[in-house]
Design a protein around this motif. Structure first.
Motif, PDB file in Angstrom:
ATOM      1  N   GLU A  38       1.065  -1.453  -0.132  1.00  0.00           N
ATOM      2  CA  GLU A  38       0.071   0.033   0.153  1.00  0.00           C
ATOM      3  C   GLU A  38       0.913   1.276  -0.009  1.00  0.00           C
ATOM      4  O   GLU A  38       0.313   2.190  -0.685  1.00  0.00           O
ATOM      5  CB  GLU A  38      -0.866   0.170   1.784  1.00  0.00           C
ATOM      6  CG  GLU A  38      -1.962   1.510   1.245  1.00  0.00           C
ATOM      7  CD  GLU A  38      -2.927   1.453   0.409  1.00  0.00           C
ATOM      8  OE1 GLU A  38      -3.699   2.428  -0.543  1.00  0.00           O
ATOM      9  OE2 GLU A  38      -3.017   0.192  -0.277  1.00  0.00           O
ATOM     10  N   ARG A  39       2.301   1.157   0.836  1.00  0.00           N
ATOM     11  CA  ARG A  39       2.848   2.831   0.909  1.00  0.00           C
ATOM     12  C   ARG A  39       3.155   2.964  -0.898  1.00  0.00           C
ATOM     13  O   ARG A  39       3.489   3.894  -0.852  1.00  0.00           O
ATOM     14  CB  ARG A  39       3.869   2.036   1.751  1.00  0.00           C
ATOM     15  CG  ARG A  39       5.171   3.269   1.933  1.00  0.00           C
ATOM     16  CD  ARG A  39       5.669   2.984   2.585  1.00  0.00           C
ATOM     17  NE  ARG A  39       7.000   3.844   2.977  1.00  0.00           N
ATOM     18  CZ  ARG A  39       8.431   3.797   3.289  1.00  0.00           C
ATOM     19  NH1 ARG A  39       8.532   2.052   3.384  1.00  0.00           N
ATOM     20  NH2 ARG A  39       9.274   4.446   2.729  1.00  0.00           N
ATOM     21  N   MET A  40       3.949   2.300  -0.901  1.00  0.00           N
ATOM     22  CA  MET A  40       4.144   1.320  -2.263  1.00  0.00           C
ATOM     23  C   MET A  40       3.438   2.925  -4.092  1.00  0.00           C
ATOM     24  O   MET A  40       3.479   3.000  -4.336  1.00  0.00           O
ATOM     25  CB  MET A  40       4.874   0.093  -3.193  1.00  0.00           C
ATOM     26  CG  MET A  40       6.297   0.781  -2.270  1.00  0.00           C
ATOM     27  SD  MET A  40       7.435   1.399  -3.342  1.00  0.00           S
ATOM     28  CE  MET A  40       7.360   0.355  -5.406  1.00  0.00           C
ATOM     29  N   ALA A  41       2.176   1.916  -3.542  1.00  0.00           N
ATOM     30  CA  ALA A  41       0.646   2.427  -4.805  1.00  0.00           C
ATOM     31  C   ALA A  41       0.302   3.732  -3.827  1.00  0.00           C
ATOM     32  O   ALA A  41       0.277   4.691  -4.823  1.00  0.00           O
ATOM     33  CB  ALA A  41      -0.965   1.439  -4.363  1.00  0.00           C
ATOM     34  N   GLN A  42       0.657   4.100  -2.721  1.00  0.00           N
ATOM     35  CA  GLN A  42       0.037   5.157  -2.307  1.00  0.00           C
ATOM     36  C   GLN A  42       1.196   6.641  -2.835  1.00  0.00           C
ATOM     37  O   GLN A  42       0.818   7.777  -3.134  1.00  0.00           O
ATOM     38  CB  GLN A  42      -0.029   5.548  -0.422  1.00  0.00           C
ATOM     39  CG  GLN A  42      -1.076   4.962   0.241  1.00  0.00           C
ATOM     40  CD  GLN A  42      -1.302   4.959   1.529  1.00  0.00           C
ATOM     41  OE1 GLN A  42      -0.223   5.365   2.158  1.00  0.00           O
ATOM     42  NE2 GLN A  42      -2.301   4.661   1.842  1.00  0.00           N
ATOM     43  N   ALA A  49       8.560   9.510  -7.371  1.00  0.00           N
ATOM     44  CA  ALA A  49       9.706   8.791  -8.287  1.00  0.00           C
ATOM     45  C   ALA A  49      10.119   7.148  -8.106  1.00  0.00           C
ATOM     46  O   ALA A  49      10.336   6.833  -8.510  1.00  0.00           O
ATOM     47  CB  ALA A  49      10.504  10.223  -8.616  1.00  0.00           C
ATOM     48  N   LEU A  50      10.125   7.653  -6.253  1.00  0.00           N
ATOM     49  CA  LEU A  50      10.403   6.413  -5.873  1.00  0.00           C
ATOM     50  C   LEU A  50       9.897   5.011  -6.209  1.00  0.00           C
ATOM     51  O   LEU A  50      10.720   3.975  -6.598  1.00  0.00           O
ATOM     52  CB  LEU A  50      10.232   6.386  -4.283  1.00  0.00           C
ATOM     53  CG  LEU A  50      11.105   4.992  -3.050  1.00  0.00           C
ATOM     54  CD1 LEU A  50      12.416   5.071  -3.547  1.00  0.00           C
ATOM     55  CD2 LEU A  50      10.996   5.170  -1.588  1.00  0.00           C
ATOM     56  N   PRO A  51       8.316   4.596  -6.148  1.00  0.00           N
ATOM     57  CA  PRO A  51       8.163   3.363  -6.605  1.00  0.00           C
ATOM     58  C   PRO A  51       8.842   3.164  -8.369  1.00  0.00           C
ATOM     59  O   PRO A  51       8.275   2.559  -8.430  1.00  0.00           O
ATOM     60  CB  PRO A  51       6.624   4.282  -6.506  1.00  0.00           C
ATOM     61  CG  PRO A  51       6.351   4.788  -5.023  1.00  0.00           C
ATOM     62  CD  PRO A  51       7.476   5.606  -5.871  1.00  0.00           C
ATOM     63  N   VAL A  52       8.098   4.312  -8.331  1.00  0.00           N
ATOM     64  CA  VAL A  52       8.651   4.107 -10.252  1.00  0.00           C
ATOM     65  C   VAL A  52      10.471   3.526 -10.051  1.00  0.00           C
ATOM     66  O   VAL A  52      10.982   2.879 -11.058  1.00  0.00           O
ATOM     67  CB  VAL A  52       9.081   5.203 -11.296  1.00  0.00           C
ATOM     68  CG1 VAL A  52       9.580   4.980 -12.917  1.00  0.00           C
ATOM     69  CG2 VAL A  52       7.603   6.124 -10.969  1.00  0.00           C
ATOM     70  N   MET A  53      10.899   4.122  -9.956  1.00  0.00           N
ATOM     71  CA  MET A  53      12.868   3.983  -9.471  1.00  0.00           C
ATOM     72  C   MET A  53      12.951   2.699  -9.120  1.00  0.00           C
ATOM     73  O   MET A  53      13.475   2.006  -9.925  1.00  0.00           O
ATOM     74  CB  MET A  53      13.118   4.724  -8.739  1.00  0.00           C
ATOM     75  CG  MET A  53      13.935   6.288  -9.730  1.00  0.00           C
ATOM     76  SD  MET A  53      14.222   7.349  -8.816  1.00  0.00           S
ATOM     77  CE  MET A  53      15.349   6.339  -7.143  1.00  0.00           C
ATOM     78  N   ILE A  54      12.393   2.117  -7.961  1.00  0.00           N
ATOM     79  CA  ILE A  54      12.126   0.696  -7.629  1.00  0.00           C
ATOM     80  C   ILE A  54      11.622  -0.167  -8.607  1.00  0.00           C
ATOM     81  O   ILE A  54      12.368  -1.487  -9.119  1.00  0.00           O
ATOM     82  CB  ILE A  54      11.576   1.224  -6.267  1.00  0.00           C
ATOM     83  CG1 ILE A  54      12.367   1.913  -5.222  1.00  0.00           C
ATOM     84  CG2 ILE A  54      11.348  -0.204  -5.936  1.00  0.00           C
ATOM     85  CD1 ILE A  54      11.758   1.896  -3.993  1.00  0.00           C
TER      86      ILE A  54
END
Length: 147
Positions: A38-42, A49-54
């Motif tokens: 959920e944290r990544m989705a939020q 940018a962090l979810p995209v980079m990861i």
């Protein structure tokens, strides 16, 4: 091509790499569906940018792993450190496949606690990783012991 196991491991790993690119394009609901948490989705909803980079880093790593599988299968030229890298890839997939569910059930961590509520996802993803690990293991063993 002289190693069917590594050929199929490469194909499947490439598909998973492409799926991770699809997750970035699909956005927050795709992050949720594919178990990113959920944290990544939020964070994706907030445009961070962090979810995209990861996720793209994971896609890149999986893409490199697919290339190593294709090298071991004899489809492309031999890559440096081929055997140790394939052993490492095999180990990662097997460990994730074998230890994924026990980790979720036994370790107290916010992300793992969230995954505990998604046990179907954990079982399916663990079986997929185990299957990939077996393909890599069989192909790597053939590569090691044929020479």
């Amino acid at each position: 091509m002289n190693n069917q196991h590594l050929f199929w491991a490469g194909i499947l790993t490439a598909l998973i790499s492409i799926t991770h690119i699809g997750i970035v394009i699909g956005g927050p609901e795709w992050y949720r569906f594919f178990g990113a948490g959920e944290r990544m989705a939020q964070q994706a909803e907030a445009g961070l940018a962090l979810p995209v980079m990861i996720t793209l880093t994971i896609a890149l790593i999986l893409g490199i792993w697919a290339i190593y599988a294709f090298s071991g299968a004899g489809l492309i030229s031999r890559l440096p450190l081929l055997k140790p890298v394939l052993i490492l890839i095999t180990s990662v997939f097997l460990l994730r496949g074998i230890l994924g569910i026990p980790m979720v059930m036994l370790v107290d961590h916010p992300y793992l606690n969230e995954l505990r509520d998604k046990i179907v996802f954990m079982v399916v993803s663990s079986l997929i990783c185990l299957g990939f690990g077996i393909l890599y293991a069989k192909g790597t063993m053939k590569l090691i012991f044929r020479q």
